[in-house]
Design a protein around this motif. Structure first.
Motif, PDB file in Angstrom:
ATOM      1  N   ASN A  87       0.842  -1.196   0.000  1.00  0.00           N
ATOM      2  CA  ASN A  87       0.000   0.000   0.000  1.00  0.00           C
ATOM      3  C   ASN A  87       0.880   1.249   0.000  1.00  0.00           C
ATOM      4  N   LYS A  88       0.231   2.394   0.051  1.00  0.00           N
ATOM      5  CA  LYS A  88       0.977   3.658  -0.058  1.00  0.00           C
ATOM      6  C   LYS A  88       1.962   3.843   1.096  1.00  0.00           C
ATOM      7  N   ASP A  89       1.675   3.275   2.260  1.00  0.00           N
ATOM      8  CA  ASP A  89       2.601   3.398   3.386  1.00  0.00           C
ATOM      9  C   ASP A  89       3.908   2.662   3.102  1.00  0.00           C
ATOM     10  N   HIS A  90       3.818   1.538   2.420  1.00  0.00           N
ATOM     11  CA  HIS A  90       5.038   0.816   2.053  1.00  0.00           C
ATOM     12  C   HIS A  90       5.887   1.647   1.095  1.00  0.00           C
ATOM     13  N   VAL A  91       5.237   2.218   0.102  1.00  0.00           N
ATOM     14  CA  VAL A  91       5.953   3.008  -0.906  1.00  0.00           C
ATOM     15  C   VAL A  91       6.574   4.253  -0.280  1.00  0.00           C
ATOM     16  N   ARG A 101       7.126   3.664   8.960  1.00  0.00           N
ATOM     17  CA  ARG A 101       6.011   3.827   8.018  1.00  0.00           C
ATOM     18  C   ARG A 101       5.720   2.509   7.303  1.00  0.00           C
ATOM     19  N   LYS A 102       6.776   1.763   6.955  1.00  0.00           N
ATOM     20  CA  LYS A 102       6.569   0.456   6.331  1.00  0.00           C
ATOM     21  C   LYS A 102       5.862  -0.506   7.289  1.00  0.00           C
ATOM     22  N   LYS A 103       6.205  -0.437   8.565  1.00  0.00           N
ATOM     23  CA  LYS A 103       5.558  -1.307   9.547  1.00  0.00           C
ATOM     24  C   LYS A 103       4.074  -0.947   9.711  1.00  0.00           C
ATOM     25  N   VAL A 104       3.751   0.339   9.608  1.00  0.00           N
ATOM     26  CA  VAL A 104       2.348   0.764   9.623  1.00  0.00           C
ATOM     27  C   VAL A 104       1.627   0.142   8.427  1.00  0.00           C
ATOM     28  N   GLY A 105       2.276   0.164   7.281  1.00  0.00           N
ATOM     29  CA  GLY A 105       1.700  -0.467   6.095  1.00  0.00           C
ATOM     30  C   GLY A 105       1.487  -1.957   6.293  1.00  0.00           C
ATOM     31  N   ASP A 106       2.439  -2.626   6.932  1.00  0.00           N
ATOM     32  CA  ASP A 106       2.295  -4.057   7.224  1.00  0.00           C
ATOM     33  C   ASP A 106       1.084  -4.299   8.115  1.00  0.00           C
ATOM     34  N   ALA A 107       0.916  -3.462   9.129  1.00  0.00           N
ATOM     35  CA  ALA A 107      -0.209  -3.619  10.057  1.00  0.00           C
ATOM     36  C   ALA A 107      -1.536  -3.403   9.323  1.00  0.00           C
ATOM     37  N   LYS A 108      -1.581  -2.406   8.455  1.00  0.00           N
ATOM     38  CA  LYS A 108      -2.808  -2.159   7.686  1.00  0.00           C
ATOM     39  C   LYS A 108      -3.126  -3.341   6.778  1.00  0.00           C
ATOM     40  N   ASP A 109      -2.105  -3.888   6.133  1.00  0.00           N
ATOM     41  CA  ASP A 109      -2.317  -5.055   5.272  1.00  0.00           C
ATOM     42  C   ASP A 109      -2.832  -6.243   6.078  1.00  0.00           C
ATOM     43  N   ALA A 110      -2.244  -6.470   7.238  1.00  0.00           N
ATOM     44  CA  ALA A 110      -2.668  -7.584   8.079  1.00  0.00           C
ATOM     45  C   ALA A 110      -4.117  -7.414   8.534  1.00  0.00           C
ATOM     46  N   ALA A 111      -4.483  -6.199   8.905  1.00  0.00           N
ATOM     47  CA  ALA A 111      -5.858  -5.929   9.328  1.00  0.00           C
ATOM     48  C   ALA A 111      -6.830  -6.151   8.176  1.00  0.00           C
ATOM     49  N   LYS A 112      -6.449  -5.715   6.991  1.00  0.00           N
ATOM     50  CA  LYS A 112      -7.324  -5.895   5.836  1.00  0.00           C
ATOM     51  C   LYS A 112      -7.481  -7.377   5.494  1.00  0.00           C
TER      52      LYS A 112
END
Length: 67
Positions: free
Chosen positions: A2-6, A44-55
């Motif tokens: 997601n955009k947080d990863h990028v 920020r990448k870890k936030v993206g990981d958490a969002k992906d996991a939640a989704k």
């Protein structure tokens, strides 16, 4: 991804560039700024990981409820 990863990866790259530039020029402040930017990018990448996991978890529950 997601955009947080990028955005996190971009921040890490900027940080690495600042760190290297600081080392080459002997500018400890710029070197430190680079280290901080890299840490912020990783976070920020870890936030993206958490969002992906939640989704994924949410999607799995929806799929399971449909069965």
């Amino acid at each position: 991804m997601n955009k947080d990863h990028v955005k996190g990866e971009a921040e890490k790259l900027k940080g690495k560039a600042n760190e290297v530039a600081g080392k080459v020029t002997g500018n400890k402040g710029q070197e430190l700024k680079g280290d901080v930017q890299q840490g912020a990018g990783e976070l920020r990448k870890k936030v993206g990981d958490a969002k992906d996991a939640a989704k994924r978890s949410s999607d799995e529950r929806i799929d399971k409820d449909r069965e």
